[in-house]
Design a protein around this motif. Structure first.
Motif, PDB file in Angstrom:
ATOM      1  N   GLU A   1       2.247   1.577  -3.546  1.00 62.18           N
ATOM      2  CA  GLU A   1       1.208   2.073  -4.448  1.00 62.18           C
ATOM      3  C   GLU A   1       1.023   3.578  -4.298  1.00 62.18           C
ATOM      4  O   GLU A   1       0.943   4.313  -5.284  1.00 62.18           O
ATOM      5  N   ALA A   2       0.992   4.053  -3.064  1.00 64.10           N
ATOM      6  CA  ALA A   2       0.813   5.486  -2.819  1.00 64.10           C
ATOM      7  C   ALA A   2       1.990   6.282  -3.397  1.00 64.10           C
ATOM      8  O   ALA A   2       1.791   7.330  -4.017  1.00 64.10           O
ATOM      9  N   GLU A   3       3.199   5.776  -3.225  1.00 65.31           N
ATOM     10  CA  GLU A   3       4.363   6.483  -3.750  1.00 65.31           C
ATOM     11  C   GLU A   3       4.381   6.455  -5.275  1.00 65.31           C
ATOM     12  O   GLU A   3       4.762   7.430  -5.916  1.00 65.31           O
TER      13      GLU A   3
ATOM     14  N   ARG B   1       1.755   6.423  -7.179  1.00 65.63           N
ATOM     15  CA  ARG B   1       0.760   7.415  -7.595  1.00 65.63           C
ATOM     16  C   ARG B   1       1.356   8.828  -7.546  1.00 65.63           C
ATOM     17  O   ARG B   1       1.148   9.631  -8.450  1.00 65.63           O
ATOM     18  N   ARG B   2       2.095   9.131  -6.486  1.00 65.18           N
ATOM     19  CA  ARG B   2       2.740  10.444  -6.370  1.00 65.18           C
ATOM     20  C   ARG B   2       3.768  10.640  -7.488  1.00 65.18           C
ATOM     21  O   ARG B   2       3.879  11.725  -8.054  1.00 65.18           O
ATOM     22  N   ASP B   3       4.505   9.575  -7.819  1.00 65.59           N
ATOM     23  CA  ASP B   3       5.488   9.661  -8.905  1.00 65.59           C
ATOM     24  C   ASP B   3       4.816   9.955 -10.236  1.00 65.59           C
ATOM     25  O   ASP B   3       5.301  10.777 -11.014  1.00 65.59           O
ATOM     26  N   LEU B   4       3.716   9.259 -10.511  1.00 62.88           N
ATOM     27  CA  LEU B   4       2.999   9.484 -11.759  1.00 62.88           C
ATOM     28  C   LEU B   4       2.481  10.919 -11.837  1.00 62.88           C
ATOM     29  O   LEU B   4       2.562  11.562 -12.886  1.00 62.88           O
ATOM     30  N   GLU B   5       1.971  11.408 -10.734  1.00 64.29           N
ATOM     31  CA  GLU B   5       1.479  12.789 -10.676  1.00 64.29           C
ATOM     32  C   GLU B   5       2.617  13.774 -10.958  1.00 64.29           C
ATOM     33  O   GLU B   5       2.464  14.711 -11.734  1.00 64.29           O
TER      34      GLU B   5
ATOM     35  N   GLU C   1       0.822  -1.212   0.000  1.00 58.39           N
ATOM     36  CA  GLU C   1       0.000   0.000   0.000  1.00 58.39           C
ATOM     37  C   GLU C   1       0.856   1.261   0.000  1.00 58.39           C
ATOM     38  O   GLU C   1       0.513   2.264  -0.612  1.00 58.39           O
TER      39      GLU C   1
END
Length: 95
Positions: A79-81, A83-87, A76
């Motif tokens: 996954e959160a990191e 998502r931040r990278d993609l952003e 988890e």
């Protein structure tokens, strides 16, 4: 970002023994500490990147060269990191 200063003692001439300037030695020690703390799960890749003085994306590119595994924390959190990278990557592409 606010910072603190940490003093460290090392043998006289050590930077010459490792063929670095004092500034290069300081940066290298910060990177090695960040990599090891990340590898041991003590800090996130974001915090490790801050310690190393680079962006998280640069840190992620760097740890592969030092054979540090990215798979050292819970799914988890990974996954959160991600998502931040993609952003962050999307923001850079839009610039």
């Amino acid at each position: 970002m606010e910072t603190e200063e940490l003093k460290m003692r090392y043998p006289t001439g050590f930077e010459l023994a490792v063929h670095m300037t004092k500034d290069e030695l300081e940066q290298h020690i910060r990177l090695m500490a960040a990599l090891k703390m990340f590898e041991l799960g003590k800090v996130s890749s974001g915090k490790a990147a801050e310690l190393a003085g680079m962006s998280r994306i640069e840190f992620l590119e760097t740890y592969g060269r030092y054979r540090v595994s990215v798979f050292n924390y819970p799914p988890e959190e990974a996954e959160a990191e991600l998502r931040r990278d993609l952003e962050e990557a999307r923001k850079q592409v839009q610039r």
